[in-house]
Design an enzyme around this catalytic site. Structure first.
Site, PDB file in Angstrom:
ATOM      1  N   LYS A 173       7.235   3.146  -0.569  1.00 49.90           N
ATOM      2  CA  LYS A 173       6.855   3.023  -1.832  1.00 49.90           C
ATOM      3  C   LYS A 173       5.262   3.811  -1.965  1.00 49.90           C
ATOM      4  O   LYS A 173       5.054   4.186  -2.777  1.00 49.90           O
ATOM      5  CB  LYS A 173       6.506   1.624  -2.458  1.00 49.90           C
ATOM      6  CG  LYS A 173       6.169   1.182  -3.807  1.00 49.90           C
ATOM      7  CD  LYS A 173       6.868   2.105  -5.022  1.00 49.90           C
ATOM      8  CE  LYS A 173       6.134   1.994  -6.148  1.00 49.90           C
ATOM      9  NZ  LYS A 173       6.085   0.760  -6.975  1.00 49.90           N
ATOM     10  N   LYS A 241      -5.150   2.385  -7.976  1.00 50.69           N
ATOM     11  CA  LYS A 241      -4.848   1.317  -6.871  1.00 50.69           C
ATOM     12  C   LYS A 241      -3.942   1.855  -5.928  1.00 50.69           C
ATOM     13  O   LYS A 241      -4.213   1.775  -4.545  1.00 50.69           O
ATOM     14  CB  LYS A 241      -4.711   0.089  -7.557  1.00 50.69           C
ATOM     15  CG  LYS A 241      -4.506  -1.185  -6.421  1.00 50.69           C
ATOM     16  CD  LYS A 241      -3.008  -1.332  -5.824  1.00 50.69           C
ATOM     17  CE  LYS A 241      -2.094  -1.882  -7.351  1.00 50.69           C
ATOM     18  NZ  LYS A 241      -0.751  -2.000  -6.633  1.00 50.69           N
TER      19      LYS A 241
END
Length: 289
Positions: A173, A241
């Site tokens: 991911k 992030k």
């Protein structure tokens, strides 16, 4: 199957709704009661707290913004017990959030001490994919381990990738977002340059989309960019992030990350300028004339 679902925000709510529509019973929890209202209308039950959700569900899915929140949900925090306070031996927790492999492995070890299995299963495909149940799900477990829970995960995604080892879902991911968010940054730079040269954004999208500059990001974001519509699907702050986690992963591996680091700098500048809650494509707002 009775499914627990924690975190019913932009991504979580449509995923949970698709699991309900697939015929599974569901207990939901979110810190904001209004976030579960539509799911309750569809037949879900709202848990009073995390331990009671865990007591009723044998498999629980998490869709949360960052590692700190995932840890608080699983382990609990002062005055607020987490899932493990109510979970039974043999229960499984799938974390759909985008976090580091290291954080997943630490939490999985804590969960395993109580006989609970925690598996990374981050998703990709944006809010539209969550609504359409066409997400890619990257799973840190084997095909065999996934088998009992496949009906649940198949309700949210059409592409399930069992990657064998715990944490490998997190790694894939982050690699995906490393590429996607860096590609989006250079697309925003190109669109801003086109603005300065007097070429309409929809023209740029038409030409690039049929040329070697085409990409999934362009196809997904072209209409919004042309309309200057930066309403959030995936926040600039979340992009920031995710790129930070990807860069930390690259640093631990001793890999180069020059291009992605510059993209991270741009998303950071956009956040500092007050654009953090725009869609990640709102990076263009920082760059446009």
């Amino acid at each position: 199957m009775h499914v627990g679902f924690v975190g019913t925000g932009n991504m979580g709510a449509p995923m949970a709704a698709n699991i309900l529509k697939a015929g599974h019973a569901m207990t939901v929890y979110d810190q904001r009661p209004e976030a579960t209202a539509e799911l309750e209308r569809l037949g879900a039950t709202r848990a009073a707290d995390l331990p009671s959700l865990a007591r009723g569900a044998r498999v629980t899915l998490l869709s949360l913004p960052d590692e700190r929140v995932v840890e608080a949900v699983v382990l609990g925090s002062p005055g607020a017990p987490g899932l493990l306070a109510g979970a039974q031996r043999g229960d499984v927790i799938f974390d759909l959030s985008t976090v580091s492999a290291e954080s997943t492995r630490r939490l999985a070890a804590r969960a395993a001490a109580g006989g609970v299995r925690l598996i990374d299963a981050p998703v990709s495909g944006s809010v539209s994919g969550a609504r359409a149940a066409t997400l890619a799900v990257m799973i840190g477990a084997s095909q065999e381990d996934l088998a009992p829970w496949k009906p649940v995960l198949s309700a949210i995604g059409t592409h399930l990738f069992p990657l064998g080892a715990l944490g490998h879902g997190n790694i894939l991911k982050l690699l995906n977002n490393y590429v996607a968010l860096t590609s989006q940054a250079v697309l925003c730079e190109a669109m801003a340059l086109a603005d300065r040269l007097g070429i309409p954004r929809d023209t740029v999208a038409d030409v690039l989309g049929r040329s070697s500059g085409g990409s999934f990001i362009l196809e997904r974001k072209r209409a919004a960019l042309a309309a200057r519509d930066y309403r959030a699907g995936f926040f600039v702050d979340l992009a920031l992030k995710d790129l930070r986690l990807a860069l930390e992963m690259a640093e631990r591996a001793g890999a180069g990350s020059t291009v992605a680091r510059e993209a991270w700098r741009l998303y950071g500048e956009a956040s500092r300028k007050g654009f953090g809650t725009l869609d990640s494509s709102g990076l263009l707002k920082l760059l446009e004339p």
